[in-house]
Design an enzyme around this catalytic site. Structure first.
Site, PDB file in Angstrom:
ATOM      1  N   LYS A   1     -17.673 -41.202  48.925  1.00 54.28           N
ATOM      2  CA  LYS A   1     -17.521 -40.618  50.262  1.00 54.28           C
ATOM      3  C   LYS A   1     -18.667 -39.693  50.635  1.00 54.28           C
ATOM      4  CE  LYS A   1     -13.804 -42.842  50.058  1.00 54.28           C
ATOM      5  NZ  LYS A   1     -13.779 -44.215  50.515  1.00 54.28           N
TER       6      LYS A   1
ATOM      7  N   TYR B   1      -0.978 -49.609  45.774  1.00 63.01           N
ATOM      8  CA  TYR B   1      -2.005 -48.571  45.791  1.00 63.01           C
ATOM      9  C   TYR B   1      -1.622 -47.407  44.867  1.00 63.01           C
ATOM     10  CZ  TYR B   1      -4.883 -44.761  47.508  1.00 63.01           C
ATOM     11  OH  TYR B   1      -5.753 -43.705  47.580  1.00 63.01           O
TER      12      TYR B   1
ATOM     13  N   TYR C   1      -8.932 -46.664  41.847  1.00 66.06           N
ATOM     14  CA  TYR C   1      -9.960 -47.548  42.416  1.00 66.06           C
ATOM     15  C   TYR C   1     -10.800 -48.215  41.322  1.00 66.06           C
ATOM     16  CZ  TYR C   1      -8.893 -45.079  46.760  1.00 66.06           C
ATOM     17  OH  TYR C   1      -8.249 -44.557  47.850  1.00 66.06           O
TER      18      TYR C   1
HETATM   19  C1  LIG Z   1     -13.164 -43.612  43.857  1.00 66.91           C
HETATM   20  C2  LIG Z   1     -13.099 -44.548  45.004  1.00 66.91           C
HETATM   21  N1  LIG Z   1     -13.557 -45.786  44.847  1.00 66.91           N
HETATM   22  C3  LIG Z   1     -13.502 -46.695  45.842  1.00 66.91           C
HETATM   23  C4  LIG Z   1     -12.957 -46.362  47.062  1.00 66.91           C
HETATM   24  C5  LIG Z   1     -12.889 -47.426  48.101  1.00 66.91           C
HETATM   25  O1  LIG Z   1     -13.912 -47.302  49.026  1.00 66.91           O
HETATM   26  P1  LIG Z   1     -13.674 -47.815  50.486  1.00 66.91           P
HETATM   27  O2  LIG Z   1     -12.494 -47.054  51.005  1.00 66.91           O
HETATM   28  O3  LIG Z   1     -14.925 -47.546  51.197  1.00 66.91           O
HETATM   29  O4  LIG Z   1     -13.353 -49.274  50.399  1.00 66.91           O
HETATM   30  C6  LIG Z   1     -12.473 -45.072  47.271  1.00 66.91           C
HETATM   31  C7  LIG Z   1     -11.874 -44.716  48.579  1.00 66.91           C
HETATM   32  O5  LIG Z   1     -11.208 -43.749  48.761  1.00 66.91           O
HETATM   33  C8  LIG Z   1     -12.533 -44.133  46.222  1.00 66.91           C
HETATM   34  O6  LIG Z   1     -12.075 -42.878  46.359  1.00 66.91           O
END
Ligand SMILES: Cc1ncc(COP(=O)(O)O)c(C=O)c1O
Length: 331
Positions: free
Chosen positions: A49, A263, A289
Site C-alpha cells: 500500500k 478472506y 495474502y
Molecule cells: C499484504 C497484502 N498483500 C496483498 C494485498 C492485495 O493487494 P491488492 O488489494 O492490491 O490486490 C494486500 C491488500 O490489502 C495486502 O495487504
C-alpha cells in the site's frame, strides 16, 4: 515511463526494494524462484500500500484534504499504512474497520495491525454488524465535512486507478532489476485482493511493451470474479496513462483455488507456505495474502503447471505484522 512522471506523487517508498533469489525454495520446487521485497517499502512496517499511497496522498494534498479516510478488515494492512502516511503528512486518519468471520479471535482485535493503528494515532471505527461499511463510511464523510474538515476517501485497499499507479512504478523498477540481473522472467505471481497491485503491475508492463504473464492468486473471491475486477481496474489505469484500454485483453490471469473458506480464514496450505518460507529463506509471509499466494505458487509448481527451471518472481506484498494477530494459528 515518461507519462507516469507527469502525475503528482509524494515519495515515501524505500525504493527500489530488493529483488532476490530464493535458493532453498528454488531447490525444493525445481524452479528458479525470486522474490520482490515489497514487504520492505519502509512505511510503518512496509507493504504494497505504500506505493499506492504515494499517488493517493499526493491527490489528497492537491485537494486540500486534512483527513484521510479508508476502509478495510480489522487487520487491514492497508489501514495501517494509510494511518502511517497520514501521520507523516500531518493529516488526521479515520479507519473504518469491518469484522471478518472465521478468523482466530484471541489476538485479532488488539494485536498486529490494530496495535500499530493505535500507535500511529488513527481514529478507529468498528462497523456495527447491522451496517454496511459503505453506508457507515458515507455517513462518516458527511459528519467530517459538517465538522469543517476536508476528508479524502481512499477506497478499500487503495485500489482505484490513482493507487494502481504505484504498481505501474513498481513494474518499471522490476524491469530495470531483471535487466541488470540478466533474469528472463517467465511468470510473476502475487496475492490479489482489491486488485490494484495486479492491475498496476500489468499496466506498467503494457506501458513498457513487455509481455510477462502475471498470475493473481485470489484471497477472497473466485477466479472469474477476480479477473473481472482486475480487468476493469486495468482498463481504467491504462486510460489514465493515455493508453488504449483494449490492451487489457488476454492479460489478466487469476487462480481461485487457494483462499480456502474465505478472506482471512487460515488453511493448512497457507500455514505450510508461511512455515516453508520462514524456515528456508528467513522470509516472513502473512496469513491473509502472501501466505495464500505462496501456497498457490508452491502447489502449482508441485503440479507442474509451471515448466521445470522456469524463472518465477513472487511479489512479497507485505502483511507480516498480521502474524501477531494469528498466534493461535501458528502456535
Ligand atoms: C499484504 C497484502 N498483500 C496483498 C494485498 C492485495 O493487494 P491488492 O488489494 O492490491 O490486490 C494486500 C491488500 O490489502 C495486502 O495487504
Amino acid at each position: 515511463m515518461t507519462i507516469l512522471n507527469t502525475i503528482s506523487r509524494v515519495t515515501i517508498t524505500h525504493a527500489p526494494t530488493a529483488l532476490e533469489y530464493m535458493p532453498q525454495m528454488s531447490a525444493l520446487l525445481n524452479r528458479n524462484l525470486y522474490v520482490k521485497r515489497d514487504d520492505c517499502t519502509g512505511l510503518a512496517g512496509g507493504g504494497n500500500k505504500t506505493r499506492k499511497l504515494e499517488y493517493l496522498v499526493a491527490d489528497a494534498l492537491a485537494n486540500n484534504a486534512d483527513t484521510l479516510v479508508t476502509v478495510g478488515g480489522i487487520q487491514s494492512n492497508h489501514a495501517r499504512q494509510t494511518a502511517a502516511a497520514a501521520a507523516k503528512f500531518g493529516l488526521n486518519c479515520e479507519l473504518v474497520l469491518e469484522d471478518v468471520q472465521g478468523t482466530p479471535k484471541t489476538d485479532y482485535y488488539k494485536n498486529g495491525n490494530v496495535l500499530l493503528n493505535h500507535l500511529l494515532g488513527a481514529n478507529i471505527h468498528t462497523v456495527p454488524d447491522d451496517l454496511k461499511s459503505i453506508d457507515y463510511t458515507k455517513a462518516l464523510m458527511s459528519e467530517l465535512s459538517e465538522q469543517g474538515k476536508t476528508p479524502y476517501l481512499i477506497p478499500v485497499g487503495g485500489s482505484n486507478e490513482i493507487g494502481s499507479l504505484g504498481y505501474v512504478q513498481c513494474a518499471g523498477e522490476i524491469i530495470t532489476q531483471i535487466q541488470t540481473q540478466s533474469i528472463t522472467l517467465d511468470h510473476i505471481v502475487l496475492a490479489s485482493g482489491s486488485a490494484g497491485t495486479q492491475a498496476g503491475l500489468l499496466a506498467g508492463l503494457i506501458l513498457a511493451d513487455i509481455d510477462i504473464p502475471v498470475l493473481g492468486i485470489c484471497v477472497s473471491r473466485s477466479a472469474s470474479e477476480q479477473v473481472t475486477l482486475v480487468t476493469e481496474l486495468l482498463e481504467k489505469t491504462l486510460t489514465l496513462l493515455g493508453l488504449d484500454k483494449n490492451l487489457a485483453k488476454k492479460r489478466v490471469f487469476a487462480n481461485g483455488d487457494y483462499y480456502g473458506k474465505g478472506y482471512g480464514i487460515p488453511n493448512k496450505e497457507m500455514i505450510e507456505a508461511v512455515n516453508l518460507c520462514a524456515q528456508n529463506e528467513g522470509l516472513i509471509l502473512d496469513p491473509v495474502y502472501t501466505g495464500k499466494g505462496m501456497a498457490g505458487l508452491i502447489d502449482l509448481c508441485r503440479q507442474n503447471k509451471f515448466m521445470q527451471d522456469s524463472n518465477i518472481l513472487f511479489i512479497h506484498t507485505g502483511g507480516s505484522q498480521g502474524v501477531f494477530a494469528y498466534q493461535e494459528t501458528f502456535a
